[in-house]
Design an enzyme around this catalytic site. Structure first.
Site, PDB file in Angstrom:
ATOM      1  N   ALA A 242       6.414-134.866 -21.259  1.00  0.00           N
ATOM      2  CA  ALA A 242       5.500-134.360 -22.300  1.00  0.00           C
ATOM      3  C   ALA A 242       5.090-135.416 -23.327  1.00  0.00           C
ATOM      4  O   ALA A 242       4.337-135.120 -24.252  1.00  0.00           O
ATOM      5  CB  ALA A 242       6.051-133.119 -23.016  1.00  0.00           C
ATOM      6  N   ALA A 243       5.548-136.665 -23.161  1.00  0.00           N
ATOM      7  CA  ALA A 243       5.115-137.722 -24.101  1.00  0.00           C
ATOM      8  C   ALA A 243       3.596-137.880 -24.059  1.00  0.00           C
ATOM      9  O   ALA A 243       2.945-138.058 -25.095  1.00  0.00           O
ATOM     10  CB  ALA A 243       5.798-139.056 -23.776  1.00  0.00           C
ATOM     11  N   GLY A 244       3.031-137.774 -22.854  1.00  0.00           N
ATOM     12  CA  GLY A 244       1.577-137.877 -22.716  1.00  0.00           C
ATOM     13  C   GLY A 244       0.864-136.730 -23.429  1.00  0.00           C
ATOM     14  O   GLY A 244      -0.188-136.926 -24.039  1.00  0.00           O
ATOM     15  N   ASP A 245       1.440-135.523 -23.370  1.00  0.00           N
ATOM     16  CA  ASP A 245       0.844-134.375 -24.071  1.00  0.00           C
ATOM     17  C   ASP A 245       0.957-134.543 -25.587  1.00  0.00           C
ATOM     18  O   ASP A 245       0.028-134.212 -26.333  1.00  0.00           O
ATOM     19  CB  ASP A 245       1.538-133.070 -23.649  1.00  0.00           C
ATOM     20  CG  ASP A 245       1.218-132.694 -22.203  1.00  0.00           C
ATOM     21  OD1 ASP A 245       0.166-133.117 -21.686  1.00  0.00           O
ATOM     22  OD2 ASP A 245       2.029-131.971 -21.596  1.00  0.00           O
TER      23      ASP A 245
HETATM   24  P1  ADP Z   1       2.369-139.974 -19.321  1.00  0.00           P
HETATM   25  O1  ADP Z   1       3.616-139.258 -19.714  1.00  0.00           O
HETATM   26  O2  ADP Z   1       1.145-139.108 -19.346  1.00  0.00           O
HETATM   27  O3  ADP Z   1       2.481-140.821 -18.082  1.00  0.00           O
HETATM   28  P2  ADP Z   1       2.856-142.340 -20.931  1.00  0.00           P
HETATM   29  O4  ADP Z   1       4.135-142.516 -20.176  1.00  0.00           O
HETATM   30  O5  ADP Z   1       1.881-143.463 -20.923  1.00  0.00           O
HETATM   31  O6  ADP Z   1       2.087-141.016 -20.504  1.00  0.00           O
HETATM   32  O7  ADP Z   1       3.268-141.995 -22.428  1.00  0.00           O
HETATM   33  C1  ADP Z   1       2.333-141.577 -23.394  1.00  0.00           C
HETATM   34  C2  ADP Z   1       2.617-142.250 -24.717  1.00  0.00           C
HETATM   35  O8  ADP Z   1       3.918-141.867 -25.176  1.00  0.00           O
HETATM   36  C3  ADP Z   1       2.627-143.774 -24.657  1.00  0.00           C
HETATM   37  O9  ADP Z   1       1.322-144.298 -24.873  1.00  0.00           O
HETATM   38  C4  ADP Z   1       3.569-144.122 -25.801  1.00  0.00           C
HETATM   39  O10 ADP Z   1       2.874-144.105 -27.019  1.00  0.00           O
HETATM   40  C5  ADP Z   1       4.570-142.973 -25.795  1.00  0.00           C
HETATM   41  N1  ADP Z   1       5.773-143.319 -25.006  1.00  0.00           N
HETATM   42  C6  ADP Z   1       6.051-142.965 -23.734  1.00  0.00           C
HETATM   43  N2  ADP Z   1       7.235-143.482 -23.321  1.00  0.00           N
HETATM   44  C7  ADP Z   1       7.726-144.170 -24.384  1.00  0.00           C
HETATM   45  C8  ADP Z   1       8.915-144.959 -24.629  1.00  0.00           C
HETATM   46  N3  ADP Z   1       9.849-145.125 -23.668  1.00  0.00           N
HETATM   47  N4  ADP Z   1       9.053-145.522 -25.845  1.00  0.00           N
HETATM   48  C9  ADP Z   1       8.128-145.361 -26.804  1.00  0.00           C
HETATM   49  N5  ADP Z   1       7.001-144.659 -26.637  1.00  0.00           N
HETATM   50  C10 ADP Z   1       6.787-144.072 -25.453  1.00  0.00           C
END
Ligand code: ADP
Length: 303
Positions: A242-245
């Site tokens: 859910a980081a992307g969301d």
């Molecule tokens: P998705 O989950 O859609 O593949 P990402 O992995 O690119 O998307 O993560 C979305 C955003 O969340 C990233 O651009 C970043 O800002 C943040 N993020 C994700 N993983 C991390 C991490 N391990 N440390 C810090 N920020 C993170």
């Protein structure tokens, strides 16, 4: 003011020592239900990030539908545009093993019934600053929502997830495309490890692109020649689900709060804030339950 037209699913999650092979039955561990669906998650992300947020979608006439509606309303999302339709709600059946490998089957259920937008939806889309779209409801509905936004002067932000090649009819109405590296490759039809190559390919399709890069942060490019890269705050990531969301919901809010992020500095700032939201989500276990409140985003943004 942000409006989301998209999906709501209930995630049915069971842990298991190992994933079953075809025909095999395994005894699992704890079972839990978690509200999900990219549309609902991004609406909750935007509301927690501090926006007035409305969700247009569909849930079923079952107990899961009630649970999904309560969860959205409980997060402060305006659910006037949420339909209840006969039949089952959307669900995701998820099995997760000890190495965090998973099996996921999504049954769209009521999400597939979101086939028309009415006069109230049109007014709501037109009144919003930003319309946020994903690809978990029928494509004609996504296209129609984008069309209503264009007519009302509302900025169209498309998160092209799950990854799919997109028709020109939709791409031509997108103001800002938000993708991770995998989605970027699928949408552009170009496979490269170089973010600059992906951004260039996508700028042939849409005027502005935001590329998320996990722990490396995010990159931005537009047709005016602006290019920016923003690092993610360094955090102890325990679960990036859910980081992307979280990122996309916060980006929509940041974009609206900066009056459409017209200049390069405003774009950079909105991106930094969205990266703080993604990182804050990664610090906590869980999916929608880990979507951060504004205070948590601001704290990482300021650090
Ligand atoms: P998705 O989950 O859609 O593949 P990402 O992995 O690119 O998307 O993560 C979305 C955003 O969340 C990233 O651009 C970043 O800002 C943040 N993020 C994700 N993983 C991390 C991490 N391990 N440390 C810090 N920020 C993170």
């Amino acid at each position: 003011r942000v409006i989301v037209v998209g999906s709501a699913n209930l995630d049915l999650v069971v842990s298991t020592p190992q994933l079953p092979r075809p025909g095999e039955t395994v005894l699992g561990g704890d079972f839990r239900t978690v509200p999900g669906g990219k549309g609902a998650n991004q609406a909750v992300a935007a509301a927690r990030a501090g926006a007035t947020c409305e969700f247009v979608g569909a849930v079923g006439s079952d107990e899961f539908g009630r649970q999904l509606r309560d969860s959205l309303a409980g997060a402060g999302v305006d659910v006037r545009g949420l339909r209840s339709v006969p039949g089952p709600s959307g669900v995701a059946l998820i099995a997760v093993d000890q190495a965090a490998e998973n099996f996921i089957v999504v049954a769209p259920g009521a999400n597939a019934a979101l086939t028309d937008l009415d006069a109230a939806d049109r007014a709501a889309v037109g009144a919003a600053d930003v319309l946020l779209l994903q690809l978990e409801v029928p494509l004609p509905t996504v296209v129609r929502a984008a069309d209503l936004a264009r007519a009302g002067g509302t900025t169209v932000v498309l998160n092209a997830a799950p990854a799919a090649p997109l028709p020109a009819e939709l791409l031509d109405m997108v103001d800002v495309l938000v993708v991770n590296e995998h989605e970027a490759a699928v949408v552009a039809g170009v496979f490269s490890d170089d973010p600059a190559v992906l951004l260039d390919a996508l700028l042939a399709l849409v005027p502005r692109v935001v590329l998320t890069l996990g722990a490396r942060g995010a990159a931005y490019a537009d047709r005016r020649g602006v290019r920016r890269s923003v690092p993610a705050p360094v955090v102890d990531a325990v679960d990036t689900t859910a980081a992307g969301d979280a990122f996309t919901g916060a980006l929509a809010v940041g974009w609206a709060e900066r009056g459409g992020a017209v200049d390069a500095d405003a774009v950079t700032d909105a991106l930094r804030w969205a990266c703080a939201a993604g990182a804050a989500c990664a610090q906590r276990p869980g999916a929608s339950t880990a979507l951060p409140e504004r205070a948590a985003i601001d704290a990482l943004y300021a650090a």
